[in-house]
Write a protein that holds these residues in place. Structure first.
Motif, PDB file in Angstrom:
ATOM      1  N   GLU A 251       0.765  -1.285   0.075  1.00  0.00           N
ATOM      2  CA  GLU A 251      -0.080   0.197   0.179  1.00  0.00           C
ATOM      3  C   GLU A 251       0.803   1.322  -0.046  1.00  0.00           C
ATOM      4  O   GLU A 251       0.593   2.352  -0.574  1.00  0.00           O
ATOM      5  N   PRO A 252       1.932   1.253   0.879  1.00  0.00           N
ATOM      6  CA  PRO A 252       2.506   2.584   0.758  1.00  0.00           C
ATOM      7  C   PRO A 252       3.209   3.060  -0.547  1.00  0.00           C
ATOM      8  O   PRO A 252       3.199   4.345  -0.968  1.00  0.00           O
ATOM      9  N   PHE A 253       3.295   2.149  -1.579  1.00  0.00           N
ATOM     10  CA  PHE A 253       3.841   2.736  -3.054  1.00  0.00           C
ATOM     11  C   PHE A 253       2.744   2.865  -3.873  1.00  0.00           C
ATOM     12  O   PHE A 253       2.723   3.283  -5.027  1.00  0.00           O
ATOM     13  N   ALA A 254       1.385   3.108  -3.136  1.00  0.00           N
ATOM     14  CA  ALA A 254       0.220   3.672  -4.125  1.00  0.00           C
ATOM     15  C   ALA A 254       0.735   5.126  -4.084  1.00  0.00           C
ATOM     16  O   ALA A 254      -0.030   5.999  -4.871  1.00  0.00           O
ATOM     17  N   PHE A 255       1.670   5.746  -3.098  1.00  0.00           N
ATOM     18  CA  PHE A 255       2.011   7.194  -3.272  1.00  0.00           C
ATOM     19  C   PHE A 255       3.187   7.014  -3.835  1.00  0.00           C
ATOM     20  O   PHE A 255       4.204   6.513  -2.930  1.00  0.00           O
ATOM     21  N   PRO A 256       3.635   7.635  -4.849  1.00  0.00           N
ATOM     22  CA  PRO A 256       4.848   7.488  -5.568  1.00  0.00           C
ATOM     23  C   PRO A 256       5.802   8.748  -4.867  1.00  0.00           C
ATOM     24  O   PRO A 256       6.065   9.700  -5.390  1.00  0.00           O
ATOM     25  N   HIS A 257       6.276   8.428  -3.705  1.00  0.00           N
ATOM     26  CA  HIS A 257       6.927   9.540  -3.291  1.00  0.00           C
ATOM     27  C   HIS A 257       8.394   9.872  -3.903  1.00  0.00           C
ATOM     28  O   HIS A 257       9.047   9.263  -4.547  1.00  0.00           O
ATOM     29  N   SER A 258       8.807  11.128  -3.159  1.00  0.00           N
ATOM     30  CA  SER A 258       9.961  11.502  -4.000  1.00  0.00           C
ATOM     31  C   SER A 258      11.343  10.922  -3.434  1.00  0.00           C
ATOM     32  O   SER A 258      11.417  11.126  -2.149  1.00  0.00           O
ATOM     33  N   VAL A 259      12.017  10.643  -4.213  1.00  0.00           N
ATOM     34  CA  VAL A 259      13.480   9.931  -3.476  1.00  0.00           C
ATOM     35  C   VAL A 259      14.524  10.798  -4.292  1.00  0.00           C
ATOM     36  O   VAL A 259      14.374  11.305  -5.300  1.00  0.00           O
ATOM     37  N   ALA A 260      15.755  10.442  -3.596  1.00  0.00           N
ATOM     38  CA  ALA A 260      16.919  11.068  -4.344  1.00  0.00           C
ATOM     39  C   ALA A 260      17.428   9.991  -5.250  1.00  0.00           C
ATOM     40  O   ALA A 260      17.466   8.830  -5.116  1.00  0.00           O
ATOM     41  N   GLY A 261      17.774  10.332  -6.673  1.00  0.00           N
ATOM     42  CA  GLY A 261      18.329   9.593  -7.652  1.00  0.00           C
ATOM     43  C   GLY A 261      18.286  10.124  -8.758  1.00  0.00           C
ATOM     44  O   GLY A 261      18.662  11.211  -9.344  1.00  0.00           O
ATOM     45  N   CYS A 262      17.268   9.441  -9.890  1.00  0.00           N
ATOM     46  CA  CYS A 262      17.327   9.683 -11.207  1.00  0.00           C
ATOM     47  C   CYS A 262      18.438  10.269 -11.918  1.00  0.00           C
ATOM     48  O   CYS A 262      19.617   9.406 -11.650  1.00  0.00           O
TER      49      CYS A 262
END
Ligand code: 13P
Ligand code: 13P
Ligand code: MG
Ligand code: MG
Ligand code: MG
Ligand code: MG
Length: 379
Positions: A251-262
């Motif tokens: 369930e937490p991944f239903a919100f695509p939170h901002s992470v460092a990377g890309c």
């Protein structure tokens, strides 16, 4: 006792940093097949997320076992050879050391390992991410194990009501601490809300006194002292029977939170939950991806995987991630898309600072000539 180990490395990208070449995957599969035949492993599967290969293995040697870590290292050397032969990008990228000694700590490959007594039914989810760092697991782990708005079991299930213990690493000072939730939830958040430095390493059930989750915690840049690609972490979460249900873990991944990377590991971007087919970061080397492989472990055997995010219930999260990506991209080289300076310290910033040292001047005091463009006459 069974140990579930995920050991991963980027040993070369196809094309650029977007995927793993199929020949490398079949080489790794062959190596796992032999290791099962030799009795080193009980079972094993190869998976990939973006340009990172994960060896998902069950065995009876415990965490940090020399035989298992050495096997993974040798396998990554073999996939590196293929990457070199095909001229793939960044061949051997995550193999920071030249020789193996004892275990993989500080050598580049990431690993998450969990040792446990198998329950009558043992559902686990193996999460693999690309284009981000280990702190990316902090927010979803908090939601899974400490947030009743995510996990109904924290309220409803008597075995979960007493909460969970979070073991947190300080990656800058090489120390760790354990927080008890719900009692110390706010203390925990103060630290893990800074995911570049503080990373949840493991979670345990207070009532059952059993391990529930483990993550790969190393930061490649802190090992190498320079930018050498992102860590692209992995995580194991056990589910059900006094632990969060499978759906509470996803369930937490239903919100695509901002992470460092890309792009170049230097940008904030949303983490997009995807099925294996879509784990191929393309736009601006992103957005960062996460796949969730579900297994039932039975007598040490990996029954699965089920590709848990290849499901329409995560379509909206993917759409939101694309929208957030549009928004962040328009900042170009500006924060908060680009990482803050302290998180860019292992890129070119140091060289640039050194080159410009002599060009900086003190600010003028009141009444002094206030232009540094003194050669330009002013009327
Ligand atoms: P089922 O009745 O489908 O087994 O579901 C039980 C449950 O607890 C779901 O979270
Ligand atoms: P990886 O760590 O996945 O190789 O990404 C490196 C990078 O610089 C992407 O732009
Ligand atoms: Mg790469
Ligand atoms: Mg990668
Ligand atoms: Mg990487
Ligand atoms: Mg059984």
């Amino acid at each position: 006792m069974t140990t579930l180990s995920i050991i991963k490395a980027d040993t070369g990208g196809f094309v650029g940093h977007s995927e793993v070449h199929p020949e490398m995957l079949s080489e790794a599969r062959g190596a796992l097949h032999d290791a099962i035949g030799d009795g080193l492993l009980v079972d094993g599967q190869v998976a990939r997320c973006g340009d990172d290969i994960s060896l998902i293995m069950t065995h009876e040697h415990g965490p940090d076992a020399e035989a298992v870590h050495s096997f993974a290292w040798q396998t990554f050397l073999r996939t590196t050879e293929i990457a070199k032969r095909l001229g793939l990008y960044g061949a051997g990228q995550d193999l920071l050391s030249t020789a193996f000694s004892g275990n993989l700590r500080g050598m580049g490959p990431g690993y998450a390992e969990l040792e446990f007594t198998e329950r009558p039914s043992e559902p686990v989810i193996c999460f693999l991410a690309d284009k981000t760092e280990p702190g990316a697991w902090n927010l979803p782990l908090y939601k899974m194990f400490a947030d009743p708005f995510n996990t109904a079991g924290l309220v409803i299930d008597a075995k979960m009501h007493a909460g969970f213990r979070f073991e947190v690493y300080d990656l800058h000072q090489d120390k760790r601490i354990v927080f008890d939730t719900p009692r110390e939830a706010y203390d925990l958040l103060m630290f893990i809300g800074a995911p570049a430095r503080y990373v949840v390493h493991s979670v345990e059930s207070t009532t059952l006194d059993i391990p529930a989750a483990a993550t790969s915690t190393q930061r490649l840049s802190l090992i190498a002292g320079k930018y050498v690609g992102k860590d692209d972490p992995v995580m194991i979460v056990r589910c059900q029977s006094g632990l969060p249900a499978v759906g509470e873990v996803l369930e937490p991944f239903a919100f695509p939170h901002s992470v460092a990377g890309c792009m170049r590991g230097s940008h904030h971007a949303p983490i997009m939950p995807v099925g294996l087919e879509q784990a191929t970061p393309a736009r601006f080397d992103g957005p960062p991806r996460v796949v969730a492989l579900g297994f039932q472990i039975n007598d040490g055997k990996l029954i699965g995987p089920r590709d848990m995010f290849a499901d329409p219930s995560f379509d909206r999260a993917r759409a939101t991630a694309n929208k957030a990506m549009d928004y962040l991209r328009r900042h170009g080289p500006f924060e908060p898309h680009r990482l803050a300076l302290e998180d860019l310290e292992y890129t070119t910033m140091h060289q640039l600072e050194a080159r410009l040292t002599n060009r900086w001047e003190p600010l003028p005091t009141a009444g002094e000539e206030d232009s540094v463009l003194a050669t330009t006459p002013r009327s």
